[in-house]
Design a protein around this motif. Structure first.
Motif, short mmCIF file in Angstrom:
data_model
loop_
_atom_site.label_atom_id
_atom_site.label_comp_id
_atom_site.label_asym_id
_atom_site.label_seq_id
_atom_site.Cartn_x
_atom_site.Cartn_y
_atom_site.Cartn_z
N GLY A 33 32.40 32.66 25.06
CA GLY A 33 34.67 31.59 24.60
C GLY A 33 34.86 32.93 23.44
N LYS A 34 36.65 32.03 23.71
CA LYS A 34 37.58 33.23 22.35
C LYS A 34 38.38 32.22 22.11
CE LYS A 34 39.65 33.37 26.22
NZ LYS A 34 39.32 32.84 28.33
N SER A 35 38.52 32.69 20.95
CA SER A 35 39.37 32.21 21.48
C SER A 35 40.62 33.42 20.46
CB SER A 35 40.19 31.04 19.88
OG SER A 35 39.13 31.73 18.73
N ASN B 55 48.15 48.65 26.30
CA ASN B 55 46.88 49.13 26.74
C ASN B 55 47.06 47.85 27.54
OD1 ASN B 55 45.35 51.02 24.83
ND2 ASN B 55 46.62 49.69 22.80
N THR B 56 46.21 47.98 28.18
CA THR B 56 45.50 46.53 29.43
C THR B 56 44.30 47.00 29.71
OG1 THR B 56 46.29 48.27 31.12
CG2 THR B 56 48.17 48.02 30.01
N ALA B 57 44.30 45.70 30.54
CA ALA B 57 43.07 45.52 31.11
C ALA B 57 42.84 44.50 32.84
CB ALA B 57 42.18 43.61 30.46
N VAL B 58 41.64 44.31 32.90
CA VAL B 58 42.28 44.37 34.49
C VAL B 58 41.70 43.04 34.93
CG1 VAL B 58 40.27 43.94 36.35
CG2 VAL B 58 39.96 45.57 34.88
N TRP B 59 43.43 42.87 35.95
CA TRP B 59 43.26 41.71 36.42
C TRP B 59 43.15 41.55 37.37
CZ3 TRP B 59 48.78 40.38 35.09
CH2 TRP B 59 49.53 41.42 33.92
N ASP B 60 42.26 40.40 37.58
CA ASP B 60 41.57 39.32 38.56
C ASP B 60 41.89 39.64 40.21
OD1 ASP B 60 38.68 39.80 36.66
OD2 ASP B 60 40.21 38.30 35.50
N ALA B 61 41.43 39.23 41.57
CA ALA B 61 41.90 38.88 42.11
C ALA B 61 42.57 37.46 42.07
CB ALA B 61 41.16 38.93 43.35
N LYS C 117 52.08 35.39 34.14
CA LYS C 117 53.21 36.21 33.26
C LYS C 117 52.19 36.59 32.53
CE LYS C 117 57.75 35.35 33.81
NZ LYS C 117 57.75 33.03 34.50
N GLY C 118 51.66 38.42 32.98
CA GLY C 118 50.21 38.64 31.90
C GLY C 118 51.08 39.11 29.99
N GLU C 119 50.18 39.62 29.30
CA GLU C 119 50.32 40.37 28.41
C GLU C 119 49.76 41.23 27.93
OE1 GLU C 119 49.31 37.54 25.00
OE2 GLU C 119 50.71 36.29 26.05
N GLY C 120 49.84 42.66 27.61
CA GLY C 120 49.88 43.31 26.49
C GLY C 120 50.11 44.16 25.20
N THR D 134 37.24 34.33 42.69
CA THR D 134 38.61 34.85 42.77
C THR D 134 38.98 34.37 41.02
OG1 THR D 134 39.43 32.78 42.80
CG2 THR D 134 39.65 34.05 44.93
N TYR D 135 40.17 34.53 40.11
CA TYR D 135 39.92 34.63 38.64
C TYR D 135 40.56 32.63 38.06
CZ TYR D 135 41.33 34.22 33.98
OH TYR D 135 41.19 33.32 32.82
N ASP D 136 39.25 32.60 37.64
CA ASP D 136 39.62 30.62 37.67
C ASP D 136 39.48 30.81 35.86
OD1 ASP D 136 40.12 27.65 37.76
OD2 ASP D 136 37.76 27.85 38.31
N GLY D 137 40.20 31.94 35.17
CA GLY D 137 39.92 31.38 33.48
C GLY D 137 41.02 31.27 33.07
N SER D 138 40.70 30.87 31.74
CA SER D 138 42.55 30.13 30.29
C SER D 138 43.43 30.39 30.98
CB SER D 138 41.51 30.32 29.39
OG SER D 138 41.16 31.66 29.05
N TYR D 139 44.04 32.27 31.35
CA TYR D 139 44.96 32.60 31.23
C TYR D 139 45.68 32.66 32.71
CZ TYR D 139 42.76 34.50 27.41
OH TYR D 139 42.46 34.84 26.06
N GLN D 140 45.16 31.53 33.80
CA GLN D 140 45.35 31.03 35.17
C GLN D 140 46.54 29.72 34.98
OE1 GLN D 140 45.59 31.86 37.63
NE2 GLN D 140 44.21 31.86 39.11
O1 LIG Z 1 46.28 43.75 30.76
C1 LIG Z 1 46.03 42.67 31.39
C2 LIG Z 1 44.82 42.98 31.90
C3 LIG Z 1 44.95 41.01 32.80
N1 LIG Z 1 45.71 40.08 32.05
C4 LIG Z 1 45.77 38.92 32.97
C5 LIG Z 1 45.02 39.32 34.31
C6 LIG Z 1 43.62 38.76 34.30
O2 LIG Z 1 43.56 38.40 35.35
C7 LIG Z 1 43.18 37.85 32.84
C8 LIG Z 1 42.14 37.48 32.24
O3 LIG Z 1 41.70 38.61 31.87
P1 LIG Z 1 40.69 39.13 31.72
O4 LIG Z 1 39.42 38.81 32.77
O5 LIG Z 1 40.26 40.40 31.35
O6 LIG Z 1 40.38 38.12 30.02
P2 LIG Z 1 38.87 37.42 29.16
O7 LIG Z 1 39.27 37.53 28.53
O8 LIG Z 1 37.53 37.87 30.09
O9 LIG Z 1 39.54 36.08 30.50
P3 LIG Z 1 38.69 34.66 30.66
O10 LIG Z 1 37.25 34.47 29.94
O11 LIG Z 1 39.43 33.60 31.30
O12 LIG Z 1 38.29 35.69 32.39
O13 LIG Z 1 44.31 38.42 32.18
C9 LIG Z 1 47.29 39.89 31.41
O14 LIG Z 1 47.64 39.20 31.29
N2 LIG Z 1 46.64 41.44 30.79
#
Ligand SMILES: O=c1ccn([C@H]2C[C@H](O)[C@@H](COP(=O)(O)OP(=O)(O)OP(=O)(O)O)O2)c(=O)[nH]1
Length: 153
Positions: free
Chosen positions: A45-47, A100-106, A111-114, A143-149
């Motif tokens: 988890g995370k906050s 700085n950016t991370a992976v964008w999942d299938a 609208k994401g963040e950096g 496919t991506y089903d996390g909290s940022y969906q």
């Molecule tokens: O630079 C980035 C990279 C990814 N994303 C979006 C797309 C990605 O599919 C989603 C979740 O990223 P990630 O899986 O790295 O986040 P997490 O911290 O592991 O969250 P979760 O637990 O929801 O997977 O955030 C961004 O907004 N910015």
């Protein structure tokens, strides 16, 4: 294989001709935040900490050295069988700044963040292009089903 800019453009809304590049699509700066309280990353988890939104001065963000969370102005849909990567516009790093950016999942849509690192004071107009999304073909399980969906759509 990385897909063409026109393929990427079909997965980004809105887009203009000026944003489309040979290998991807530029993303614009919508909002800028400063972190105001600690977040937390747990084993499970995370906050996300509180943040304070910066206001643009006459449509321009004047940023002192520091770290800023930026939100992009476009809704991005990462199609199945693909993975997305966002890179900074080189003009940012030529001005001593880095995104700085991370992976964008299938399957992700939103609208994401950096994280914008400012190493020398810079002015960025709201709506200016700051980054570029590219899409590569990729195998994946699920496919991506996390909290940022669906964030901010
Ligand atoms: O630079 C980035 C990279 C990814 N994303 C979006 C797309 C990605 O599919 C989603 C979740 O990223 P990630 O899986 O790295 O986040 P997490 O911290 O592991 O969250 P979760 O637990 O929801 O997977 O955030 C961004 O907004 N910015």
């Amino acid at each position: 294989m990385f897909r063409s800019g026109s393929f990427v453009a079909d997965r980004i809304d809105p887009t203009t001709a000026a944003q489309q590049q040979p290998n991807g699509v530029d993303l614009t700066l919508s909002a800028v935040f400063e972190q105001a309280s600690p977040g937390r990353i747990d084993q499970d988890g995370k906050s996300i900490g509180d943040r304070q939104e910066l206001s643009a001065d006459d449509g321009v963000f004047r940023l002192q050295p520091g770290g800023y969370i930026v939100q992009y102005g476009e809704t991005i849909s990462i199609p199945e069988e693909h993975v997305g990567f966002v890179y900074p516009r080189s003009s940012l790093l030529r001005n001593s700044c880095m995104l700085n950016t991370a992976v964008w999942d299938a399957g992700y849509e939103g609208k994401g963040e950096g994280l914008l690192e400012v190493h020398h004071e810079i002015e960025i107009e709201a709506g200016a292009r700051i980054a570029q999304l590219v899409l590569a073909g990729a195998d994946h399980e699920g496919t991506y089903d996390g909290s940022y969906q669906g964030e901010r759509i």
